[in-house]
Scaffold this motif. Sequence first.
Motif, PDB file in Angstrom:
ATOM      1  N   ALA A   1       0.838  -1.197   0.000  1.00  8.91           N
ATOM      2  CA  ALA A   1       0.000   0.000   0.000  1.00  8.91           C
ATOM      3  C   ALA A   1       0.872   1.245   0.000  1.00  8.91           C
ATOM      4  N   MET A   2       0.577   2.150  -0.908  1.00 13.55           N
ATOM      5  CA  MET A   2       1.236   3.457  -0.945  1.00 13.55           C
ATOM      6  C   MET A   2       2.758   3.312  -0.999  1.00 13.55           C
TER       7      MET A   2
ATOM      8  N   GLU B   1       4.616   1.100   0.226  1.00 14.13           N
ATOM      9  CA  GLU B   1       5.201   0.451   1.390  1.00 14.13           C
ATOM     10  C   GLU B   1       4.757  -1.010   1.433  1.00 14.13           C
TER      11      GLU B   1
ATOM     12  N   ARG C   1      -4.108  -6.312  -0.606  1.00 16.79           N
ATOM     13  CA  ARG C   1      -4.403  -4.890  -0.819  1.00 16.79           C
ATOM     14  C   ARG C   1      -5.819  -4.578  -0.343  1.00 16.79           C
TER      15      ARG C   1
ATOM     16  N   THR D   1      -9.198  -1.874  -1.117  1.00 15.46           N
ATOM     17  CA  THR D   1      -9.730  -1.149  -2.261  1.00 15.46           C
ATOM     18  C   THR D   1      -9.390   0.330  -2.200  1.00 15.46           C
ATOM     19  N   LEU D   2      -9.071   0.832  -0.996  1.00 15.83           N
ATOM     20  CA  LEU D   2      -8.745   2.238  -0.847  1.00 15.83           C
ATOM     21  C   LEU D   2      -7.683   2.406   0.230  1.00 15.83           C
ATOM     22  N   GLY D   3      -6.476   2.788  -0.197  1.00 14.96           N
ATOM     23  CA  GLY D   3      -5.402   3.029   0.758  1.00 14.96           C
ATOM     24  C   GLY D   3      -4.898   1.756   1.416  1.00 14.96           C
ATOM     25  N   ALA D   4      -4.287   1.943   2.582  1.00 15.53           N
ATOM     26  CA  ALA D   4      -3.749   0.806   3.324  1.00 15.53           C
ATOM     27  C   ALA D   4      -4.872   0.067   4.038  1.00 15.53           C
TER      28      ALA D   4
ATOM     29  N   THR E   1      -7.172  -1.408   6.766  1.00 14.80           N
ATOM     30  CA  THR E   1      -7.398  -1.104   8.173  1.00 14.80           C
ATOM     31  C   THR E   1      -7.212  -2.377   9.000  1.00 14.80           C
TER      32      THR E   1
ATOM     33  N   GLN F   1      -9.876  -4.800   8.063  1.00  8.45           N
ATOM     34  CA  GLN F   1      -9.636  -5.390   6.747  1.00  8.45           C
ATOM     35  C   GLN F   1      -8.514  -6.418   6.807  1.00  8.45           C
TER      36      GLN F   1
ATOM     37  N   GLN G   1     -13.950  -2.148   1.473  1.00  7.16           N
ATOM     38  CA  GLN G   1     -14.228  -1.306   2.632  1.00  7.16           C
ATOM     39  C   GLN G   1     -15.216  -1.967   3.586  1.00  7.16           C
TER      40      GLN G   1
END
Length: 241
Positions: free
Chosen positions: A111-112, A114, A139, A141-144, A146, A149, A175
């Motif tokens: 993610a991002m 990293e 991965r 769906t949005l960002g790192a 949680t 998740q 999400q």
Amino acid sequence: MPEATARRRRAIALLIAVPLVTALVFWGLTYTPLFAARHIRIDGNHVLSDRDVRSIAGVSTSTNVAHLDEGAVVARLKADPWVADASVRTDLPNTVVVTVAERRPVGVIAAMGERSILASDGSTLPIDGVTLAGLPVVRATLGAPTQDQRAAGAALLVALDPAVLARVAAVLVGQDGTVTLTLSSGAVVNAGPRGDEREKAEAVRAVLVWARKANVDVTSIDISSPSAPSVRLSDGSTVTI
């Protein structure tokens, strides 16, 4: 004072003094090299080396076994991200046994720009020193991902049969916690939201076994209802197993 009474008192004093002196002598001996940890046994480690565990635990050949604070050793071990649980046992005069339960790597979080290791309990682990070959990329769906998740993805990966896990190339967690697997063949597995992981793991295993025996190409598998998994084949047809 009658002589008999004096003798009784001396006898009582002697009975008290001898055990006390013996106890004090033994107590003093516990601070001598006789109680140094000459034998340190490490059990349960796979990723961490014996040397790593000894270092984290703060135990060495100069450790005094008789006065070892086992609780403090366990606390130091549990503070390490790789250690899920730990216990310490001492066998006088010179043996310490440290047992650890390590967190199991089940995926690589990307993610991002990293990367980190996804552990079997949904926590993250440092990537240094870990063999990444065979671990699926995880991965969101949005960002790192949680914590929820990560936990959703890890719960399914842990439940999978090792032969099935070896075929998982990527994991996508939505999400809402919906987990989607991509197999090395390109087939996509919709596992739905978190829950019933054992049943879902058995369902996807059964589908793959069926596909191999039937000699058919699978493009997608839906195990969100594990009691009735559905399969889409390369010819566009759908089969409920």
